[in-house]
Design a protein around this motif. Sequence first.
Motif, PDB file in Angstrom:
ATOM      1  N   ALA A   1     -15.918 -17.071  -2.820  1.00 55.97           N
ATOM      2  CA  ALA A   1     -14.846 -17.318  -1.857  1.00 55.97           C
ATOM      3  C   ALA A   1     -15.370 -17.206  -0.427  1.00 55.97           C
ATOM      4  N   HIS A   2     -16.217 -16.195  -0.177  1.00 58.86           N
ATOM      5  CA  HIS A   2     -16.775 -16.010   1.170  1.00 58.86           C
ATOM      6  C   HIS A   2     -17.625 -17.207   1.570  1.00 58.86           C
ATOM      7  N   GLN A   3     -18.427 -17.728   0.643  1.00 59.16           N
ATOM      8  CA  GLN A   3     -19.267 -18.885   0.931  1.00 59.16           C
ATOM      9  C   GLN A   3     -18.436 -20.118   1.265  1.00 59.16           C
ATOM     10  N   MET A   4     -17.242 -20.198   0.709  1.00 60.01           N
ATOM     11  CA  MET A   4     -16.378 -21.344   0.956  1.00 60.01           C
ATOM     12  C   MET A   4     -15.510 -21.168   2.194  1.00 60.01           C
ATOM     13  N   GLY A   5     -15.702 -20.061   2.921  1.00 58.41           N
ATOM     14  CA  GLY A   5     -14.968 -19.853   4.161  1.00 58.41           C
ATOM     15  C   GLY A   5     -13.603 -19.221   3.994  1.00 58.41           C
ATOM     16  N   ILE A   6     -13.318 -18.643   2.823  1.00 56.39           N
ATOM     17  CA  ILE A   6     -12.038 -17.970   2.585  1.00 56.39           C
ATOM     18  C   ILE A   6     -12.177 -16.495   2.974  1.00 56.39           C
ATOM     19  N   HIS A   7     -11.276 -16.005   3.814  1.00 52.09           N
ATOM     20  CA  HIS A   7     -11.319 -14.603   4.224  1.00 52.09           C
ATOM     21  C   HIS A   7     -11.116 -13.702   3.003  1.00 52.09           C
ATOM     22  N   GLU A   8     -11.939 -12.633   2.913  1.00 50.93           N
ATOM     23  CA  GLU A   8     -11.883 -11.766   1.733  1.00 50.93           C
ATOM     24  C   GLU A   8     -10.508 -11.143   1.525  1.00 50.93           C
ATOM     25  N   VAL A   9      -9.848 -10.713   2.615  1.00 54.25           N
ATOM     26  CA  VAL A   9      -8.525 -10.102   2.482  1.00 54.25           C
ATOM     27  C   VAL A   9      -7.506 -11.138   2.014  1.00 54.25           C
ATOM     28  N   HIS A  10      -7.597 -12.349   2.568  1.00 52.40           N
ATOM     29  CA  HIS A  10      -6.706 -13.431   2.136  1.00 52.40           C
ATOM     30  C   HIS A  10      -6.895 -13.709   0.648  1.00 52.40           C
TER      31      HIS A  10
ATOM     32  N   PRO B   1       0.823  -1.209   0.000  1.00 57.15           N
ATOM     33  CA  PRO B   1       0.000   0.000   0.000  1.00 57.15           C
ATOM     34  C   PRO B   1       0.861   1.264   0.000  1.00 57.15           C
ATOM     35  N   PRO B   2       0.283   2.412  -0.428  1.00 61.93           N
ATOM     36  CA  PRO B   2      -1.064   2.542  -0.982  1.00 61.93           C
ATOM     37  C   PRO B   2      -1.061   2.120  -2.448  1.00 61.93           C
ATOM     38  N   SER B   3      -1.936   1.213  -2.808  1.00 64.53           N
ATOM     39  CA  SER B   3      -1.961   0.634  -4.140  1.00 64.53           C
ATOM     40  C   SER B   3      -3.312   0.875  -4.796  1.00 64.53           C
ATOM     41  N   LEU B   4      -3.269   1.296  -6.050  1.00 66.94           N
ATOM     42  CA  LEU B   4      -4.508   1.541  -6.779  1.00 66.94           C
ATOM     43  C   LEU B   4      -5.309   0.251  -6.951  1.00 66.94           C
ATOM     44  N   VAL B   5      -4.612  -0.884  -7.104  1.00 66.75           N
ATOM     45  CA  VAL B   5      -5.302  -2.161  -7.260  1.00 66.75           C
ATOM     46  C   VAL B   5      -6.047  -2.518  -5.978  1.00 66.75           C
ATOM     47  N   LEU B   6      -5.424  -2.276  -4.819  1.00 64.92           N
ATOM     48  CA  LEU B   6      -6.095  -2.524  -3.541  1.00 64.92           C
ATOM     49  C   LEU B   6      -7.327  -1.644  -3.388  1.00 64.92           C
ATOM     50  N   ILE B   7      -7.189  -0.377  -3.755  1.00 67.19           N
ATOM     51  CA  ILE B   7      -8.329   0.554  -3.666  1.00 67.19           C
ATOM     52  C   ILE B   7      -9.458   0.090  -4.583  1.00 67.19           C
ATOM     53  N   THR B   8      -9.089  -0.345  -5.787  1.00 68.68           N
ATOM     54  CA  THR B   8     -10.092  -0.788  -6.758  1.00 68.68           C
ATOM     55  C   THR B   8     -10.811  -2.037  -6.264  1.00 68.68           C
ATOM     56  N   ILE B   9     -10.052  -3.000  -5.746  1.00 76.46           N
ATOM     57  CA  ILE B   9     -10.670  -4.250  -5.301  1.00 76.46           C
ATOM     58  C   ILE B   9     -11.593  -3.997  -4.115  1.00 76.46           C
ATOM     59  N   GLY B  10     -11.218  -3.041  -3.250  1.00 74.64           N
ATOM     60  CA  GLY B  10     -12.093  -2.688  -2.134  1.00 74.64           C
ATOM     61  C   GLY B  10     -13.362  -2.013  -2.593  1.00 74.64           C
ATOM     62  N   SER B  11     -13.241  -1.148  -3.606  1.00 76.14           N
ATOM     63  CA  SER B  11     -14.409  -0.395  -4.065  1.00 76.14           C
ATOM     64  C   SER B  11     -15.418  -1.265  -4.791  1.00 76.14           C
ATOM     65  N   VAL B  12     -14.966  -2.307  -5.511  1.00 75.09           N
ATOM     66  CA  VAL B  12     -15.900  -3.121  -6.295  1.00 75.09           C
ATOM     67  C   VAL B  12     -16.410  -4.335  -5.531  1.00 75.09           C
ATOM     68  N   THR B  13     -15.732  -4.700  -4.418  1.00 76.71           N
ATOM     69  CA  THR B  13     -16.160  -5.890  -3.673  1.00 76.71           C
ATOM     70  C   THR B  13     -16.700  -5.567  -2.290  1.00 76.71           C
TER      71      THR B  13
ATOM     72  N   GLY C   1     -14.075  -9.521  -9.792  1.00 72.70           N
ATOM     73  CA  GLY C   1     -14.168  -9.376  -8.342  1.00 72.70           C
ATOM     74  C   GLY C   1     -15.570  -9.568  -7.794  1.00 72.70           C
ATOM     75  N   PRO C   2     -16.564  -8.826  -8.309  1.00 74.01           N
ATOM     76  CA  PRO C   2     -17.925  -8.987  -7.785  1.00 74.01           C
ATOM     77  C   PRO C   2     -18.495 -10.392  -7.988  1.00 74.01           C
ATOM     78  N   LEU C   3     -17.964 -11.137  -8.956  1.00 69.35           N
ATOM     79  CA  LEU C   3     -18.480 -12.480  -9.224  1.00 69.35           C
ATOM     80  C   LEU C   3     -17.854 -13.537  -8.313  1.00 69.35           C
ATOM     81  N   LEU C   4     -16.542 -13.426  -8.076  1.00 64.57           N
ATOM     82  CA  LEU C   4     -15.823 -14.496  -7.390  1.00 64.57           C
ATOM     83  C   LEU C   4     -15.671 -14.287  -5.891  1.00 64.57           C
ATOM     84  N   PHE C   5     -15.669 -13.051  -5.423  1.00 65.45           N
ATOM     85  CA  PHE C   5     -15.480 -12.835  -3.979  1.00 65.45           C
ATOM     86  C   PHE C   5     -16.635 -13.411  -3.152  1.00 65.45           C
ATOM     87  N   PRO C   6     -17.886 -13.273  -3.598  1.00 64.79           N
ATOM     88  CA  PRO C   6     -18.963 -13.928  -2.830  1.00 64.79           C
ATOM     89  C   PRO C   6     -18.805 -15.450  -2.771  1.00 64.79           C
TER      90      PRO C   6
END
Length: 626
Positions: free
Chosen positions: A551-560, A355-367, A544-549
């Motif tokens: 991952a969450h359902q499978m018990g994977i932490h979003e940040v991980h 950080p501070p990374s534009l990719v991190l900001i983007t992934i946070g904003s869309v997920t 991101g919006p398709l796969l993060f949910p």
Amino acid sequence: MTHVGDVLTDAGAPAAVSRPWAAALDRMLGHLVEIPAAILVVAEIVILFSGVVARYVLHTPLVWSDELASILFLWLAMLGAVVAFRRGEHMRMAALVNKASPSTRAVLDMVSIAAALAFLLMLQAPGFEYASEERYVTTAAMEIPNAWRAAALPVGCALMLLIALLRLVEKAQWRTTGLAILLVGGVVAAMAALQPVLAGLGNLNLLIFFVGVVAATVFAGVPIAFAFGLATFGYLSLTTDLPMMVVVGRMDEGMSHLILLAVPLFVFLGVLIEMTGMAQRMVAFLASLLGHVRGGLSYVLIGAMCVVSGISGAKAADMAAVAPVLFPEMRKRGADEGNLVALLSATGAQTETVPPSLVLITIGSVTGVSITALFTGGLLPGLVLGVMLCLVVWWRNRREDLSGVRKATGRQIAHALWVALPALALPFVIRAAVIEGIATATEVSTIGIVYATLVGLLIYRCFDPKRLLPMLVDTACLSGAILLIIGTATSMAWALTQSGFSTQLAGVMGGLPGGATTFMAVSIVAFVVLGSVLEGIPAIVLFGPLLFPIAHQMGIHEVHYAMVVILSMGIGLFAPPFGVGYYAACAIGRVAPEAGIRPIAGYLCSIAVGIVIVAAVPWISTGFLK
């Protein structure tokens, strides 16, 4: 490095015929483009720095500064691309071309020009149509027609088209030129004749165009930007009913992100640091610390990328801030050019989560993932990958001959530090300006430019005004080469999006057997591939919006999951032959792309091992979260 437009001559190939009138017209056109391009670089620096002063010092923001900077930026990008085309400095993969016989190389060089010519011809009508449509759109602050900005694309393409024609006339043997034109024209005609067949193949066309056509053109020596553009244009025109104006619009979108303005400004900052003597002082100090260690400056390169990473928000700008400082000294010490650009590319992938990374900001904003949590979780994964790179550096340099290198004394190190202190303060000045809110990620490079100018004039007394114009033209040239690749890659990413491929991929990944472990493993592979064709931000916005949910359902932490995804995309972004970031690194380092292919394999393998470690140990990403 083989340049576009250079006709290789050898014992087996006839010398090109010189036509003085064409050469004179080419030179005149060069001056007409280079001087405005240099002026635009200066204008961007003045506008953005004025915006910082007005907002932070005078507390009267210039509401029009970003808008004007955006308008001029597209012109800078396109005129820079024209300069790069005229100089033959657009990135191309020449590994196979260089192994061909002299006569075959001469034909392939003409094929590269003819292919670029074909793409530029295809863009003429859509480009002018796009600019014409934009006249109905009025800018918010300045209230002028957006056509003033959009016209840069067709004008730039028309100038490159004229230069390509001049090169064909000026240097080429008519027999060689005719054969090249027949080859390119024959392929285009064959694809057009197969249009009814292609229209019924569905998503199989993605393999035909975005794997087959891209690979064939890239390895034939066609400049990367034009290879991407030809594949996209062919796919959309032959398999869809979409108007070709869409290609121009997506190129505009890809090249117009104001954050990318950091690329030319950091490129100029890099050459300014060298000209003012700051680079020499910084390298002297770093060498006094690690110069006696095998591979010492390679470790410095890894650390320097971690320091500047995320400041500009663009990996190309990060590399442009580091490479001009370290590469000259590393070359003096006998470093292999391919290894230099390979390590620079690998550090670009390694620092994606710092950080501070534009990719991190983007992934946070869309997920919806906390950006603060992403910033906290991104440090340790970047460190793990940095350690993996250092292990490769140690292994490759373990037998380096240091017999002529002496370890600096404490007094010598202290003196080098005192002399280099004003230069070493630069990255901290830049980072502080971003963190304290003095300047945006785009504007901060202008603070660095002003700081470097003052240090050069007042402290080091090393500033040569005669070098400014060539430096400005070189900045525009290099930036144009990078930004044109980004523009055509963006249009290619959009075409993939419209195919429905993204939704299908998400559905397949969600239904895989094996639970979280399989899902994570497939995600790594998928995002390596997606990173190579979509770049980081488009891939994140799309998937991101398709796969993060899931991952969450499978018990994977979003940040991980975010860390694994971002680092996997980094491998794809910087892995040849498709990775756009790799070619940006080659352009910034001024190294032929084929030189770094073998050395980068080891670095990317070490990063892959690091990603597996990060994926297998969630604590690395989540251990410091509250």
